[in-house]
Design a protein around this motif. Structure first.
Motif, PDB file in Angstrom:
ATOM      1  N   LYS A 288      10.071  -0.018   7.253  1.00  0.00           N
ATOM      2  CA  LYS A 288       9.468  -1.353   7.123  1.00  0.00           C
ATOM      3  C   LYS A 288       9.217  -1.692   5.657  1.00  0.00           C
ATOM      4  O   LYS A 288       9.479  -2.815   5.214  1.00  0.00           O
ATOM      5  N   ILE A 289       8.746  -0.723   4.900  1.00  0.00           N
ATOM      6  CA  ILE A 289       8.460  -0.959   3.480  1.00  0.00           C
ATOM      7  C   ILE A 289       9.757  -1.180   2.706  1.00  0.00           C
ATOM      8  O   ILE A 289       9.836  -2.063   1.847  1.00  0.00           O
ATOM      9  N   ILE A 290      10.791  -0.406   3.018  1.00  0.00           N
ATOM     10  CA  ILE A 290      12.054  -0.514   2.290  1.00  0.00           C
ATOM     11  C   ILE A 290      12.696  -1.884   2.491  1.00  0.00           C
ATOM     12  O   ILE A 290      13.222  -2.480   1.557  1.00  0.00           O
ATOM     13  N   ILE A 291      12.648  -2.406   3.712  1.00  0.00           N
ATOM     14  CA  ILE A 291      13.289  -3.686   3.977  1.00  0.00           C
ATOM     15  C   ILE A 291      12.332  -4.861   3.814  1.00  0.00           C
ATOM     16  O   ILE A 291      12.689  -5.997   4.098  1.00  0.00           O
TER      17      ILE A 291
ATOM     18  N   LEU B 261       8.902  -9.120  -0.031  1.00  0.00           N
ATOM     19  CA  LEU B 261       7.576  -9.354  -0.601  1.00  0.00           C
ATOM     20  C   LEU B 261       7.233 -10.833  -0.739  1.00  0.00           C
ATOM     21  O   LEU B 261       6.054 -11.196  -0.741  1.00  0.00           O
ATOM     22  N   GLU B 262       8.231 -11.682  -0.828  1.00  0.00           N
ATOM     23  CA  GLU B 262       7.966 -13.111  -0.967  1.00  0.00           C
ATOM     24  C   GLU B 262       7.410 -13.717   0.317  1.00  0.00           C
ATOM     25  O   GLU B 262       6.715 -14.732   0.281  1.00  0.00           O
ATOM     26  N   LYS B 263       7.682 -13.100   1.452  1.00  0.00           N
ATOM     27  CA  LYS B 263       7.252 -13.645   2.741  1.00  0.00           C
ATOM     28  C   LYS B 263       6.011 -12.952   3.298  1.00  0.00           C
ATOM     29  O   LYS B 263       5.514 -13.325   4.345  1.00  0.00           O
ATOM     30  N   LYS B 264       5.523 -11.946   2.614  1.00  0.00           N
ATOM     31  CA  LYS B 264       4.377 -11.179   3.117  1.00  0.00           C
ATOM     32  C   LYS B 264       3.106 -11.544   2.369  1.00  0.00           C
ATOM     33  O   LYS B 264       3.129 -11.849   1.184  1.00  0.00           O
ATOM     34  N   THR B 265       2.009 -11.461   3.104  1.00  0.00           N
ATOM     35  CA  THR B 265       0.706 -11.751   2.497  1.00  0.00           C
ATOM     36  C   THR B 265       0.059 -10.449   2.060  1.00  0.00           C
ATOM     37  O   THR B 265       0.529  -9.358   2.382  1.00  0.00           O
ATOM     38  N   ALA B 266      -1.042 -10.595   1.357  1.00  0.00           N
ATOM     39  CA  ALA B 266      -1.802  -9.420   0.935  1.00  0.00           C
ATOM     40  C   ALA B 266      -2.314  -8.647   2.149  1.00  0.00           C
ATOM     41  O   ALA B 266      -2.349  -7.415   2.135  1.00  0.00           O
ATOM     42  N   ALA B 267      -2.687  -9.360   3.200  1.00  0.00           N
ATOM     43  CA  ALA B 267      -3.183  -8.697   4.414  1.00  0.00           C
ATOM     44  C   ALA B 267      -2.092  -7.822   5.040  1.00  0.00           C
ATOM     45  O   ALA B 267      -2.380  -6.732   5.545  1.00  0.00           O
ATOM     46  N   ASP B 268      -0.848  -8.301   5.005  1.00  0.00           N
ATOM     47  CA  ASP B 268       0.265  -7.495   5.529  1.00  0.00           C
ATOM     48  C   ASP B 268       0.407  -6.197   4.744  1.00  0.00           C
ATOM     49  O   ASP B 268       0.599  -5.128   5.320  1.00  0.00           O
ATOM     50  N   LEU B 269       0.337  -6.296   3.429  1.00  0.00           N
ATOM     51  CA  LEU B 269       0.480  -5.116   2.579  1.00  0.00           C
ATOM     52  C   LEU B 269      -0.687  -4.152   2.770  1.00  0.00           C
ATOM     53  O   LEU B 269      -0.488  -2.937   2.801  1.00  0.00           O
TER      54      LEU B 269
ATOM     55  N   GLY C  32      -2.388  -3.846   5.499  1.00  0.00           N
ATOM     56  CA  GLY C  32      -2.170  -3.242   6.816  1.00  0.00           C
ATOM     57  C   GLY C  32      -1.167  -2.101   6.759  1.00  0.00           C
ATOM     58  O   GLY C  32      -1.390  -1.039   7.352  1.00  0.00           O
ATOM     59  N   LEU C  33      -0.068  -2.310   6.044  1.00  0.00           N
ATOM     60  CA  LEU C  33       0.924  -1.236   5.890  1.00  0.00           C
ATOM     61  C   LEU C  33       0.347  -0.052   5.131  1.00  0.00           C
ATOM     62  O   LEU C  33       0.581   1.104   5.496  1.00  0.00           O
ATOM     63  N   ALA C  34      -0.414  -0.341   4.073  1.00  0.00           N
ATOM     64  CA  ALA C  34      -1.026   0.747   3.299  1.00  0.00           C
ATOM     65  C   ALA C  34      -2.004   1.538   4.165  1.00  0.00           C
ATOM     66  O   ALA C  34      -2.039   2.776   4.104  1.00  0.00           O
ATOM     67  N   THR C  35      -2.760   0.845   4.987  1.00  0.00           N
ATOM     68  CA  THR C  35      -3.712   1.513   5.878  1.00  0.00           C
ATOM     69  C   THR C  35      -2.975   2.378   6.899  1.00  0.00           C
ATOM     70  O   THR C  35      -3.386   3.508   7.185  1.00  0.00           O
ATOM     71  N   ALA C  36      -1.883   1.849   7.438  1.00  0.00           N
ATOM     72  CA  ALA C  36      -1.097   2.614   8.410  1.00  0.00           C
ATOM     73  C   ALA C  36      -0.526   3.875   7.766  1.00  0.00           C
ATOM     74  O   ALA C  36      -0.583   4.963   8.351  1.00  0.00           O
ATOM     75  N   ILE C  37       0.006   3.740   6.559  1.00  0.00           N
ATOM     76  CA  ILE C  37       0.564   4.903   5.857  1.00  0.00           C
ATOM     77  C   ILE C  37      -0.527   5.926   5.580  1.00  0.00           C
ATOM     78  O   ILE C  37      -0.332   7.131   5.787  1.00  0.00           O
ATOM     79  N   PHE C  38      -1.669   5.468   5.124  1.00  0.00           N
ATOM     80  CA  PHE C  38      -2.781   6.377   4.827  1.00  0.00           C
ATOM     81  C   PHE C  38      -3.230   7.110   6.093  1.00  0.00           C
ATOM     82  O   PHE C  38      -3.385   8.340   6.084  1.00  0.00           O
ATOM     83  N   ALA C  39      -3.408   6.366   7.178  1.00  0.00           N
ATOM     84  CA  ALA C  39      -3.866   6.974   8.435  1.00  0.00           C
ATOM     85  C   ALA C  39      -2.842   7.975   8.966  1.00  0.00           C
ATOM     86  O   ALA C  39      -3.205   9.079   9.404  1.00  0.00           O
TER      87      ALA C  39
END
Length: 152
Positions: free
Chosen positions: A113-116, A119-127, A129-136
């Motif tokens: 998901k991160i590779i594809i 960034l222009e279409k994603k919000t800070a909340a999306d990022l 959320g992904l960072a939280t998922a990776i951390f967890a």
């Protein structure tokens, strides 16, 4: 006829017989899922090869700019499918779901998901959320890995 059906049903009233029946059903379903996943993997590899062939023939000058992330996504789709097949196979061998494999598969999926990610279409909340998922998932993997090493 009714007595025969009643006898068959009464066999399942015994816990061991019922558990044996449910285990047999689980094994059959796991085998069907394995065959389906092999089919998905073969189709994914064919899709990847067809996409690569088309891109190499038609787009030789800007292959890296436009399609590299799509190619990475397709590769990771195949890897994720292989990991899911490995999860099913491990279940068939040991009759236990291996949490470590599930977490690794999830990490690969999030990495894809991160590779594809566009960034222009994603919000800070999306990022976030992904960072939280990776951390967890990373913490979960460390905990499971540490627990498995202690058992050995």
């Amino acid at each position: 006829m009714l007595k025969k059906i009643f006898r068959q049903i009464s066999k399942f009233s015994n816990d061991e017989n019922f558990l044996h029946f449910t285990e047999s059903v689980e094994v059959i379903i796991s085998k069907i899922l394995s065959l389906a996943m092999i089919w998905v993997i073969l189709l994914s590899v064919c899709d990847l090869l067809i996409f690569l062939a088309k891109e190499l023939v038609s787009n030789t000058d800007n292959l890296l700019k436009d399609t590299l992330f799509v190619i990475f996504g397709l590769f990771l789709n195949v890897l994720i499918a292989l990991e899911i097949l490995e999860n099913i196979t491990a279940y068939l061998k040991k009759h236990v779901i291996q949490v470590e494999l599930v977490i690794v598969t999830s990490l690969i999926a999030v990495s894809r998901k991160i590779i594809i990610l566009d960034l222009e279409k994603k919000t800070a909340a999306d990022l976030i959320g992904l960072a939280t998922a990776i951390f967890a998932l990373s913490i979960s993997y460390l905990i499971v890995r540490y627990t498995n090493k202690e058992k050995e």
